[in-house]
Design an enzyme around this catalytic site. Structure first.
Site, PDB file in Angstrom:
ATOM      1  N   VAL A  11      21.801  59.872  16.003  1.00 13.98           N
ATOM      2  CA  VAL A  11      22.347  60.667  14.894  1.00 13.98           C
ATOM      3  C   VAL A  11      22.736  62.071  15.359  1.00 13.98           C
ATOM      4  O   VAL A  11      23.831  62.554  15.069  1.00 13.98           O
ATOM      5  CB  VAL A  11      21.337  60.722  13.725  1.00 13.98           C
ATOM      6  CG1 VAL A  11      21.635  61.868  12.771  1.00 13.98           C
ATOM      7  CG2 VAL A  11      21.384  59.401  12.965  1.00 13.98           C
ATOM      8  N   ASP A  30      17.949  69.343  23.016  1.00 13.29           N
ATOM      9  CA  ASP A  30      16.947  68.276  23.020  1.00 13.29           C
ATOM     10  C   ASP A  30      15.784  68.729  23.893  1.00 13.29           C
ATOM     11  O   ASP A  30      15.971  69.514  24.838  1.00 13.29           O
ATOM     12  CB  ASP A  30      17.546  66.960  23.536  1.00 13.29           C
ATOM     13  CG  ASP A  30      16.794  65.748  22.993  1.00 13.29           C
ATOM     14  OD1 ASP A  30      17.364  65.015  22.172  1.00 13.29           O
ATOM     15  OD2 ASP A  30      15.612  65.554  23.387  1.00 13.29           O
ATOM     16  N   PHE A 152      24.310  58.331   6.964  1.00 12.43           N
ATOM     17  CA  PHE A 152      24.413  56.899   6.640  1.00 12.43           C
ATOM     18  C   PHE A 152      25.100  56.091   7.742  1.00 12.43           C
ATOM     19  O   PHE A 152      25.416  54.926   7.532  1.00 12.43           O
ATOM     20  CB  PHE A 152      25.175  56.720   5.315  1.00 12.43           C
ATOM     21  CG  PHE A 152      24.488  57.378   4.151  1.00 12.43           C
ATOM     22  CD1 PHE A 152      23.432  56.751   3.500  1.00 12.43           C
ATOM     23  CD2 PHE A 152      24.876  58.637   3.716  1.00 12.43           C
ATOM     24  CE1 PHE A 152      22.783  57.359   2.436  1.00 12.43           C
ATOM     25  CE2 PHE A 152      24.228  59.268   2.654  1.00 12.43           C
ATOM     26  CZ  PHE A 152      23.183  58.622   2.004  1.00 12.43           C
ATOM     27  N   LEU A 153      25.319  56.716   8.918  1.00 12.94           N
ATOM     28  CA  LEU A 153      26.030  55.981   9.975  1.00 12.94           C
ATOM     29  C   LEU A 153      25.227  54.773  10.436  1.00 12.94           C
ATOM     30  O   LEU A 153      24.008  54.715  10.267  1.00 12.94           O
ATOM     31  CB  LEU A 153      26.334  56.900  11.167  1.00 12.94           C
ATOM     32  CG  LEU A 153      25.180  57.503  11.973  1.00 12.94           C
ATOM     33  CD1 LEU A 153      24.551  56.523  12.942  1.00 12.94           C
ATOM     34  CD2 LEU A 153      25.674  58.717  12.732  1.00 12.94           C
ATOM     35  N   ARG A 154      25.957  53.783  11.006  1.00  6.25           N
ATOM     36  CA  ARG A 154      25.298  52.619  11.588  1.00  6.25           C
ATOM     37  C   ARG A 154      25.497  52.645  13.085  1.00  6.25           C
ATOM     38  O   ARG A 154      26.608  52.944  13.552  1.00  6.25           O
ATOM     39  CB  ARG A 154      25.924  51.324  11.037  1.00  6.25           C
ATOM     40  CG  ARG A 154      25.742  51.108   9.566  1.00  6.25           C
ATOM     41  CD  ARG A 154      26.792  50.159   9.031  1.00  6.25           C
ATOM     42  NE  ARG A 154      28.142  50.688   9.265  1.00  6.25           N
ATOM     43  CZ  ARG A 154      29.273  49.977   9.078  1.00  6.25           C
ATOM     44  NH1 ARG A 154      29.213  48.723   8.682  1.00  6.25           N
ATOM     45  NH2 ARG A 154      30.455  50.527   9.305  1.00  6.25           N
ATOM     46  N   GLY A 256      21.061  35.638   8.638  1.00  8.79           N
ATOM     47  CA  GLY A 256      20.731  35.889  10.045  1.00  8.79           C
ATOM     48  C   GLY A 256      19.227  35.900  10.232  1.00  8.79           C
ATOM     49  O   GLY A 256      18.474  35.508   9.325  1.00  8.79           O
ATOM     50  N   CYS A 263      16.223  51.749  11.418  1.00  6.60           N
ATOM     51  CA  CYS A 263      16.266  52.321  10.063  1.00  6.60           C
ATOM     52  C   CYS A 263      15.660  51.436   8.978  1.00  6.60           C
ATOM     53  O   CYS A 263      14.702  51.845   8.325  1.00  6.60           O
ATOM     54  CB  CYS A 263      17.701  52.677   9.699  1.00  6.60           C
ATOM     55  SG  CYS A 263      18.312  54.066  10.668  1.00  6.60           S
ATOM     56  N   LYS A 266      11.734  50.800   9.033  1.00  6.18           N
ATOM     57  CA  LYS A 266      10.900  51.986   8.790  1.00  6.18           C
ATOM     58  C   LYS A 266      11.190  52.607   7.422  1.00  6.18           C
ATOM     59  O   LYS A 266      10.290  53.132   6.776  1.00  6.18           O
ATOM     60  CB  LYS A 266      11.050  52.992   9.927  1.00  6.18           C
ATOM     61  CG  LYS A 266      12.169  53.970   9.793  1.00  6.18           C
ATOM     62  CD  LYS A 266      12.085  55.042  10.867  1.00  6.18           C
ATOM     63  CE  LYS A 266      13.361  55.852  10.920  1.00  6.18           C
ATOM     64  NZ  LYS A 266      13.708  56.551   9.697  1.00  6.18           N
ATOM     65  N   LYS A 323      21.178  44.195  16.796  1.00  2.63           N
ATOM     66  CA  LYS A 323      22.480  43.690  16.335  1.00  2.63           C
ATOM     67  C   LYS A 323      23.471  43.928  17.467  1.00  2.63           C
ATOM     68  O   LYS A 323      23.136  44.576  18.464  1.00  2.63           O
ATOM     69  CB  LYS A 323      22.927  44.378  15.046  1.00  2.63           C
ATOM     70  CG  LYS A 323      23.177  45.857  15.212  1.00  2.63           C
ATOM     71  CD  LYS A 323      23.775  46.436  13.954  1.00  2.63           C
ATOM     72  CE  LYS A 323      24.205  47.875  14.200  1.00  2.63           C
ATOM     73  NZ  LYS A 323      24.871  48.489  13.082  1.00  2.63           N
TER      74      LYS A 323
END
Ligand SMILES: NC(=O)c1ccc[n+]([C@@H]2O[C@H](COP(=O)([O-])OP(=O)(O)OC[C@H]3O[C@@H](n4cnc5c(N)ncnc54)[C@H](O)[C@@H]3O)[C@@H](O)[C@H]2O)c1
Length: 435
Positions: A11, A30, A152-154, A256, A263, A266, A323
């Site tokens: 993210v 970081d 909300f990104l994947r 599946g 995400c 948790k 995925k």
């Protein structure tokens, strides 16, 4: 604008790269020195399609600074995004806020009085106010605003999701802070993306409620698939029939091996604990978690039944990531299936195009690792497709038949049509589809 991003993970780094592409100067901090060294060499430390190219474009424009020096990162920044991890505490499923708390303490002495601190991490209701108190206790002036702006990104489509979101949610008590964030996101405003300004608490709950809804929807179609298998019909036909109803929609209706990743597992647990704090119970979500947790064992059981037991059987596993298009193996159903197969006495050899390195940290030498689908499947009694990498779908099923010693293919991602598998002389088992 001068922008700082704390945390260079999926993210944080995507946020940093995308907002620099919006034309801002970005410093990305970081605490992981190796990660920053890799970024300074121009390398993205994880697999995310399109991110390296966009990062290079903006590094070439001199809009980027990667650092482990908090003063350098935060000083003079108008907006400071916090994008650190909020993992699940394994002992009780609660949200671990240690990284967020530490990040707030780290940045406090370096914040300028007009800075807006933005919680991008997924955090329980009340965290924005908690971060504000930490800042105040650390001597930060009242003028520094803390805003909740859930992401909300994947993974796998993170750059596109960030640049073309369905909506942007800003949880803020002060209009001015929301306006500053809108300036940071100006191309999204210009492109007419919906901006929803709410209270910080509502924004925090929107994130958990969204992920819980997706988890429930996925679990619902998986239960329908299990029922379709019991009846002997095609769950994809059923899913299509359901999804054409606009009130329901087509997305997240693919049967599946269960939801996984960093995400949904948790955040569903996180929502249960948020509810618990308010003496509420989320029965629907609780049940979805329970159903989902059982799926890998059900699927391993199907392989066992088809092989007449797992003991001593050789199984080629295609996919380890949770995925396709990501190297993330956190709570991956593929990993859970591997564990179930090993528990039953099978010898598993796995191949994943990107996730092997991270999977090794979880599975160690309990399984073997191959460098190609062919190597994983050669001599196997059964093949299992556990992750929907596009390249797996490009394999000719008759090659699979040739490589394997046995004739069983379990396609839990519905990559192939059962007909194609059966025509290649293979036995088919799947999730909601009949051979
Ligand atoms: N991964 C996703 O698909 C996704 C999507 C939406 C929301 N989220 C949420 O975003 C947050 C981050 O998730 P992620 O997957 O990017 O995590 P991640 O583990 O990939 O990255 C977190 C990074 O933060 C760094 N970090 C920790 N403490 C720090 C500190 N004090 N200062 C600087 N850096 C620090 C870590 O070293 C790590 O590089 C989580 O709350 C997650 O739930 C994730």
């Amino acid at each position: 604008m001068e922008i700082c991003v704390i945390g260079a993970g999926y993210v944080g780094l995507v946020t940093a790269v995308c907002v620099s592409d919006f034309g801002h100067n970005v410093r990305c901090l970081d605490i992981d020195e190796e990660r920053i060294e890799a970024l300074l060499r121009g390398e993205v430390p994880f697999y995310e399609p399109g991110l390296a190219e966009l990062m290079k474009k903006n590094i070439d424009k001199n809009r980027f600074l990667f650092t482990t020096d908090v003063d350098l990162a935060v000083k003079g920044a108008e907006v400071v995004f916090i994008g650190v991890g909020t993992p699940m505490n394994p002992e009780d499923g609660t949200v671990n806020l240690d990284y967020v708390i530490q990040a707030a303490k780290d940045i406090a002495p370096h914040l300028s009085p007009k800075a807006v601190v933005v919680d991008k991490s997924t955090v329980p209701v009340g965290t924005a106010r908690m971060v504000k108190s930490i800042l105040l206790e650390s001597g930060v002036p009242e003028s520094v605003e803390v805003v909740s702006n859930p992401e909300f990104l994947r993974e796998g489509s993170a750059v596109g999701d960030f640049l073309h979101p369905d909506r942007v949610v800003i949880g803020s008590d002060r209009v001015e802070a929301a306006e500053i964030l809108k300036r940071a996101y100006h191309p999204l405003v210009e492109n007419g993306i919906d901006f929803l300004v709410t209270s910080p608490e509502a924004a925090e709950l929107i994130k958990y409620a969204s992920n819980a809804f997706l988890a429930v929807k996925l679990t619902f179609i998986n239960e329908i698939a299990l029922l379709a298998d019991a009846i002997g019909i095609d769950a994809l036909e059923v899913a299509k029939g359901i999804g054409l109803d606009k009130r329901i929609g087509k997305k997240y209706l693919r049967p599946g091996p269960g939801f996984g990743g960093s995400c949904l597992p948790k955040d569903t647990h996180g929502l249960l604990h948020i509810a618990n704090t308010y003496d509420c119970r989320m029965n629907v979500v609780e049940t979805a978690i329970e159903v989902n947790d059982n799926i890998p064992a059900i699927l391993a059981g199907r392989i066992s039944t088809a092989l007449g037991g797992l003991q001593g059987k050789k199984i080629g596993l295609l996919g380890l990531a949770f995925k396709g298009n990501t190297d993330d193996v956190r709570y991956s159903p593929a990993i859970e299936i591997a564990k179930e197969l090993v528990k039953g006495g099978a010898m598993v050899t796995a191949f994943d195009p990107e996730a092997t390195k991270l999977a090794k940290r979880v599975l160690g030498d309990s399984i073997s690792y191959a460098n190609s689908p062919e190597e994983a499947l050669t001599g196997a009694d059964a093949g299992v497709i556990a992750t929907e990498w596009v390249e797996f779908g490009e394999i000719d099923p008759s090659d699979i038949r040739e490589w394997m010693a046995g004739d069983l293919l379990a396609d839990f991602r519905n990559i192939f049509s059962p007909k194609a598998i059966v025509s290649a002389g293979l036995r088919f088992i799947g999730m909601g589809r009949q051979g």
